[in-house]
Every structure is written in structure tokens, then in C-alpha cells.
Design a protein around this motif. Structure first.
Motif, PDB file in Angstrom:
ATOM      1  N   THR A   1     -11.927   8.259  25.090  1.00 12.30           N
ATOM      2  CA  THR A   1     -10.987   9.382  25.247  1.00 12.30           C
ATOM      3  C   THR A   1     -10.914   9.832  26.697  1.00 12.30           C
ATOM      4  OG1 THR A   1     -11.515  10.135  23.010  1.00 12.30           O
ATOM      5  CG2 THR A   1     -10.454  11.733  24.469  1.00 12.30           C
TER       6      THR A   1
ATOM      7  N   ASP B   1      -3.843  11.388  27.461  1.00 10.32           N
ATOM      8  CA  ASP B   1      -3.866  12.667  26.742  1.00 10.32           C
ATOM      9  C   ASP B   1      -4.981  13.594  27.250  1.00 10.32           C
ATOM     10  OD1 ASP B   1      -1.796  11.736  25.227  1.00 10.32           O
ATOM     11  OD2 ASP B   1      -3.085  11.016  23.590  1.00 10.32           O
ATOM     12  N   TYR B   2      -6.057  13.009  27.738  1.00  4.63           N
ATOM     13  CA  TYR B   2      -7.196  13.814  28.189  1.00  4.63           C
ATOM     14  C   TYR B   2      -7.088  14.199  29.668  1.00  4.63           C
ATOM     15  CZ  TYR B   2     -11.993  15.497  28.591  1.00  4.63           C
ATOM     16  OH  TYR B   2     -13.084  16.306  28.797  1.00  4.63           O
TER      17      TYR B   2
ATOM     18  N   SER C   1      -8.021   8.252  28.673  1.00  4.55           N
ATOM     19  CA  SER C   1      -6.673   8.275  28.098  1.00  4.55           C
ATOM     20  C   SER C   1      -5.804   9.285  28.832  1.00  4.55           C
ATOM     21  CB  SER C   1      -6.725   8.634  26.611  1.00  4.55           C
ATOM     22  OG  SER C   1      -7.213   9.967  26.440  1.00  4.55           O
TER      23      SER C   1
ATOM     24  N   VAL D   1     -17.250  12.506  25.781  1.00  2.00           N
ATOM     25  CA  VAL D   1     -15.903  11.970  25.479  1.00  2.00           C
ATOM     26  C   VAL D   1     -15.711  10.557  26.013  1.00  2.00           C
ATOM     27  CG1 VAL D   1     -14.855  14.256  25.385  1.00  2.00           C
ATOM     28  CG2 VAL D   1     -14.944  13.036  27.575  1.00  2.00           C
TER      29      VAL D   1
ATOM     30  N   ASP E   1     -15.918   7.132  23.067  1.00  2.00           N
ATOM     31  CA  ASP E   1     -14.809   6.500  22.339  1.00  2.00           C
ATOM     32  C   ASP E   1     -13.630   6.202  23.234  1.00  2.00           C
ATOM     33  OD1 ASP E   1     -14.016   9.051  22.866  1.00  2.00           O
ATOM     34  OD2 ASP E   1     -13.561   9.618  20.798  1.00  2.00           O
TER      35      ASP E   1
END
Length: 442
Positions: A64, A69-70, A67, A59, A62
Motif C-alpha cells: 500500500t 492512493d496512499y 500505491s 503499510v 502489502d
């Protein structure tokens, strides 16, 4: 008094068996838990840390991983797998950290990178990471940690403490000890419950086995008895039948011949009657149907009485009978049955007396007992027959035994009587004859 002993013995056997099983299982689990649990845990934890690295590396490609959200998934990954994670950039900036442990993890990373600790052990490695087991220089805590680079080029450190597994092993071992003690207690309880019924079953089984053995022995004795009786009666019956048919058919009208025929029939009938009486006597003795009445009797008086009855037979055979011993001697015996023993010995000596035609009856006494010996001159008993002369229907010289009307039962009667008395008896060969003997208490 026997039952408690049997129960106690069975009780100990059951307790011992259960204790050995419980001890063996607990000891095996203890050994496996102490020697293999930590290895298995280290192996599993290493695989889990590597899997965590692969997840985060995937992950990170990219962006992610960094972020908001993660972040929740990241925290769940750390708490669920009980690991601490630190991701830093090439300039030392902390990009991602589990909770507030960034400085401590970073210090450990620096220690690892700078080689400040020498007591580390490599567990796994690849071109992107290395997994080590090492003691922290500051907290003295043993950890498994992974140092590697993610797909995006940033450095990652994943750490998991090892001390927890050791505590778990100690707790497990204490629990196993408790289980073992509880198992021993259960063994005692179970043994108390099952020992009684099992002891009863064992006793009944032993009794049944004993009854079966007795039944088999009884059946064997019955078959042997019928076989021997039929064999022994066959000859006299054939003679009686033959001579009776001769008389009936008038084979000889000569009065002297008819008298001879009648004499043979009477003689054979007498032999059959004598054999049947001996067999009945022996049967009563062997099956315990005859009770002995032990009295303090005059042994010498009994010997003289039997000798007097045999006087005519001794004279007809030309045998000299000598007695050597005390004039009076009292012993403990059943009067009727001890006379049977002596009579059988004396008759046996008369029928087998040869050579000098001499019989010697010797009575030897000591402080507590008396030994009665009946010796006759003649041929010694063959060595292969010495051990068998006490068997029913056994005859050393069948032709000679048949000649004087013997059945081969007399010495068997002696054996049964003396076994009933519980006293010793036997026979001994001499160069010029045979000596039979028995002993009685004074």
C-alpha cells in the motif's frame, strides 16, 4: 513632611517586590527554555520519527505504501510532521520520496552508511532502525534522521531539521525579555496606584496600635493606682474609725485620753489629706495636664526660703543643716515645681537623717548648668532598692515611712517634674549617708 517619605518607602518596597517576582519568573522561564526546550523537542521529535517509521513499515507489508492512493496520505504525513522521507530498494532505486528531495536525502544516507561524519550522536535504536542526531556534511545543517529497513525489506531514511527549534528558543527568550521589561513597567504603574491607599492604611493602623497601647497603659495605671490607694488609705481609715468608735462609746472619760484620741484622728486625717494631694499632683504631671512656666529664677533664694520653713522641724529632730554654694545663682525652671523638687529632697533627708544628724545642701555650677545636691547622714539605700525608689508608693523602710507619715509618692513627684523639665536627676549612696541631686540650666 512624613507622608511623602512613607509613600516613597512603600513605593520602593512594592516596586522591588514586583520586580523580584517578575525577574524570578522570567529568569526561571529563560533557564528552563534554554536548557530544557531543546532536549524536550529532540525527545519528542525522536518519538515522532519512530512513530512515522512504524506507520510506514506497517503499510509497506502489502504494498500500500507505494500505491498512488496512499501518496496523498504520505504527503500529509511528511508536511504535518515536517519530515523528509526517502524509501529505496536494495539496488538503489528510489521507490518513494517526499517532494523533490530524493538526491539530497540519498546523499545523506550514503554519508551515514559510509561513516563520513564522525560528530553524530545516537538517540535511539532497534533491530530494524537507528536514530541519530548529526550535522550534514554538505549543508552543515543539523538533523535528526532515522535509517532502517521496512517490513518489506526496503531501506528508509527519515529526516527532520533541528535548526528550527534553536530559532524558536532564541525567539522565546527575546519574548521573555520583553515580558520582563513590560512587567517592570507594570510594577511602577501598580505601585503608583496602590502605594497611596496602603500608606494611609499603614498610618491608620500604626495610629490605632499606638492608641491601643496607650489605652492598655492607662488601664494598667488605673488598676495600680486604685490598688495602691486602697492599700495606703486602709491603715489611716482603720485608725480613724477605731479611735472615733472609742470616743463615741465612751471607752475613756479621762480628758487627757480623749484629747489623745482626737489628736490621733486629726493626725491620720492630715496624713490622708497630704497623700491625696500628692496623688492628685502626680496624676496631673504624669498625664500632661500641668504646663510648666519656665522662668529665670534665683535658685539660692528659693533654697533659703524652703530651709527657713523647715527650721523648726530641723531643730526638733536635732539636725544641723549646712549650705555650700554661691550666694546668688539664676537658673531656668518653673518656680513652683522646682520648689516641690527641692522640698521633697529636703523632707526626705530630714526623715532619714541619722548618725551625725547632718544635712548638707551643695550647689555646684559651671558655664551652662547648676547641680543641686542634698546629702544626709544615715543608712545607705539598699542596692536592690536604688532602682525602685522613684516608683509610686514604693517604700524602702515601710515602718519608718509610716512613722513620719510618708506615702511613698514624694520621689515619684520629683521624677515626674524632672522628666517634664527634661533634666537629669538621681541618687548616690555614700558610706555615711545618701545624696539626692538634680540639674538645671543657667
Amino acid at each position: 513632611m512624613k507622608m511623602p517619605f512613607k509613600r516613597s518607602k512603600l513605593h520602593h518596597r512594592i516596586v522591588g517586590s514586583i520586580f523580584l517576582v517578575v525577574f524570578g519568573v522570567v529568569a526561571l522561564c529563560w533557564i528552563l527554555n534554554s536548557s530544557l526546550s531543546e532536549r524536550f523537542y529532540i525527545h519528542s521529535k525522536t518519538a515522532q520519527i519512530i512513530d512515522t517509521y512504524n506507520t510506514l513499515s506497517d503499510v509497506s507489508v502489502d504494498g500500500t505504501l507505494y500505491s498512488e492512493d496512499y501518496y496523498v496520505a504520505f504527503e500529509n504525513l511528511c508536511s504535518g510532521r515536517n519530515v523528509s522521507i526517502l524509501v529505496i530498494a536494495s539496488d538503489g532505486t528510489v521507490l518513494l520520496s517526499s517532494q523533490s528531495e530524493a538526491s539530497m536525502i540519498r546523499n545523506q544516507l550514503f554519508n551515514s552508511l559510509l561513516g563520513m561524519k564522525n560528530n553524530s550522536k545516537e538517540l535511539a535504536s532497534s533491530e530494524h532502525y537507528i536514530v541519530k542526531r548529526q550535522v550534514d556534511a554538505f549543508s552543515n545543517q543539523e538533523n535528526i534522521f532515522l535509517v532502517g529497513s521496512l517490513e518489506d525489506g526496503n531501506t528508509i531514511l527519515i529526516r527532520s531539521a533541528v535548526d528550527g527549534i534553536r530559532d524558536s528558543v532564541r525567539v522565546s527568550n527575546r519574548f521573555l525579555l520583553f515580558v520582563g521589561l513590560f512587567g517592570v513597567l507594570i510594577a511602577f504603574v501598580v505601585s503608583e496606584i496602590v502605594a497611596g491607599p496602603i500608606a494611609d492604611l499603614e498610618q491608620k493602623n500604626a495610629s490605632l496600635q499606638h492608641d491601643l497601647v496607650l489605652r492598655e497603659q492607662s488601664e494598667k495605671m488605673r488598676k495600680e493606682f486604685l490598688s495602691n490607694v486602697s492599700h495606703e488609705l486602709k491603715t489611716p481609715i482603720a485608725l480613724i474609725q477605731g479611735y472615733a468608735e472609742g470616743l463615741n462609746e465612751g471607752v475613756s472619760e479621762d480628758p487627757e485620753s480623749r484629747a489623745y484620741y482626737c489628736e490621733v484622728i486629726l493626725d491620720e486625717a492630715h496624713k490622708m489629706n497630704q497623700m491625696v494631694q500628692q496623688m492628685l499632683t502626680l496624676n496631673q504631671l504624669e498625664f500632661g495636664e500641668e504646663e510648666f512656666s519656665m522662668e529665670h529664677i534665683d535658685l539660692i533664694s528659693m533654697i533659703r526660703s524652703v530651709n527657713a520653713v523647715s527650721k523648726i522641724l530641723l531643730e526638733n529632730e536635732g539636725i544641723t543643716l549646712n549650705y555650700v554654694g554661691p550666694e546668688e545663682l539664676f537658673v531656668w525652671a518653673d518656680p513652683f515645681w522646682v520648689e516641690q523638687v527641692y522640698s521633697n529632697y529636703l523632707n526626705n533627708a530630714i526623715h532619714h537623717c541619722e548618725g551625725e544628724k547632718r544635712i548638707e545642701v551643695v550647689v555646684i555650677e559651671d558655664a551652662t548648668s547648676a547641680k543641686i545636691q542634698v546629702f544626709n547622714t544615715g543608712k545607705p539605700i539598699p542596692e536592690e532598692s536604688i532602682g525602685r525608689i522613684w516608683e509610686k508608693f514604693y517604700k524602702v523602710d515601710k515602718a519608718r515611712t509610716r512613722e513620719y507619715g510618708g506615702s511613698g509618692i514624694g520621689l515619684s513627684v520629683v521624677k515626674a517634674i524632672m522628666d517634664g523639665f527634661g533634666k537629669p536627676y538621681g541618687v548616690k549612696n555614700h558610706e555615711n549617708g545618701v545624696c539626692f541631686w538634680f540639674e538645671l540650666d543657667k
